[in-house]
Design an enzyme around this catalytic site. Sequence first.
Site, PDB file in Angstrom:
ATOM      1  N   ASP A  50     -51.388  -4.354  -8.302  1.00 13.10           N
ATOM      2  CA  ASP A  50     -50.279  -3.401  -8.401  1.00 13.10           C
ATOM      3  C   ASP A  50     -49.047  -3.897  -7.664  1.00 13.10           C
ATOM      4  O   ASP A  50     -49.104  -4.813  -6.867  1.00 13.10           O
ATOM      5  CB  ASP A  50     -50.717  -2.068  -7.781  1.00 13.10           C
ATOM      6  CG  ASP A  50     -51.348  -1.161  -8.816  1.00 13.10           C
ATOM      7  OD1 ASP A  50     -51.398  -1.561  -9.988  1.00 13.10           O
ATOM      8  OD2 ASP A  50     -51.777  -0.059  -8.437  1.00 13.10           O
ATOM      9  N   LYS A  72     -46.275  -0.739 -11.492  1.00 11.45           N
ATOM     10  CA  LYS A  72     -45.446   0.349 -12.037  1.00 11.45           C
ATOM     11  C   LYS A  72     -44.279   0.521 -11.096  1.00 11.45           C
ATOM     12  O   LYS A  72     -44.424   1.029  -9.992  1.00 11.45           O
ATOM     13  CB  LYS A  72     -46.244   1.650 -12.104  1.00 11.45           C
ATOM     14  CG  LYS A  72     -47.436   1.595 -13.032  1.00 11.45           C
ATOM     15  CD  LYS A  72     -47.969   2.998 -13.274  1.00 11.45           C
ATOM     16  CE  LYS A  72     -49.203   2.976 -14.126  1.00 11.45           C
ATOM     17  NZ  LYS A  72     -50.425   2.660 -13.389  1.00 11.45           N
ATOM     18  N   MET A 187     -44.034   8.901  -1.897  1.00 12.58           N
ATOM     19  CA  MET A 187     -43.312   8.966  -3.171  1.00 12.58           C
ATOM     20  C   MET A 187     -42.144   9.951  -3.095  1.00 12.58           C
ATOM     21  O   MET A 187     -41.866  10.680  -4.055  1.00 12.58           O
ATOM     22  CB  MET A 187     -44.258   9.369  -4.318  1.00 12.58           C
ATOM     23  CG  MET A 187     -45.258   8.288  -4.627  1.00 12.58           C
ATOM     24  SD  MET A 187     -46.395   8.762  -5.927  1.00 12.58           S
ATOM     25  CE  MET A 187     -47.570   9.711  -5.022  1.00 12.58           C
TER      26      MET A 187
END
Length: 264
Positions: A50, A72, A187
């Site tokens: 990732d 991502k 996030m």
Amino acid sequence: MREDSGACPSKPGDSGKGVVYVVGAGPGDPELITIKGLRLIEIADVIVYDRLAPRELLRHAKKGAELVYAGKEPGFHAMSQDDINKLLLDRATRGLTVVRLKGGDPLVFGRGEEECLFLARHGVECIIVPGIPSFIGAAAYAMIPLTSRGYSSSFAVVTGKEAPEKGFTSVRLGDIARAVDTIIVLMGASRSPEIFEELIKVLGSNALGAVVINATRGDQVVIEGTLGELLHLARKGRIRNPAVIIVGKTVGLREKLCAESVES
Ligand code: SAH
């Protein structure tokens, strides 16, 4: 009711299929991976990694190992979740040893469970190897205790951004700020102005907070201040991804801890 040794209560038998190890790579400093995680990287035939997994770890892959980037980034996905699942299944079905390398811990906002569920449904064994989550690394490297006698007896870790397809938010920051002493938001960079506004409503603009950007990496930045000051910076777009937001009285211990560690 059920009692067992942990892991999978009903493990699939030896199917001749490979195993997928979903490995937590830790928060960013490549030395913060577990010995087990590193050992698996060394023996893997395939490593699917990732964006937030430290790239330096790939140097430990064996010669000829297949290395696949599945990162991502906000606004750009190298691979869809569907394609990642299919790739893991395909390689495992060929009898290969697969490491799925994820930033932090795979089960903390890491979708490790989604990939394991998919593999389990297709009869592939999935083993989860924990990693140090970003907020644990951020707290340590920024010298911000998450709990401390007299300052904080509890902490909560929440996401600043929920899956848009849900269409509603289950994180009630205001309620959380009333219930726990230290609030950690992952996030949260893109929604940081709203996050600080919501926290200020309950805690006031003089409450302390910190933002740790690129935690535990060589380019780590710690911004510490009152929520009012942090809101001001957030509105100017200064809270960059990836960032851990930590709010609570223990942020105030930071200066003291740093000074004392210089003296000793
Ligand atoms: N599984 C990860 C979390 C993945 S969600 C974990 O255990 O930490 C992605 C979020 O993690 C980012 O938006 C950011 O809030 C946080 N994060 C991950 N790595 C980070 C780093 N090195 N510095 C700051 N925040 C980080």
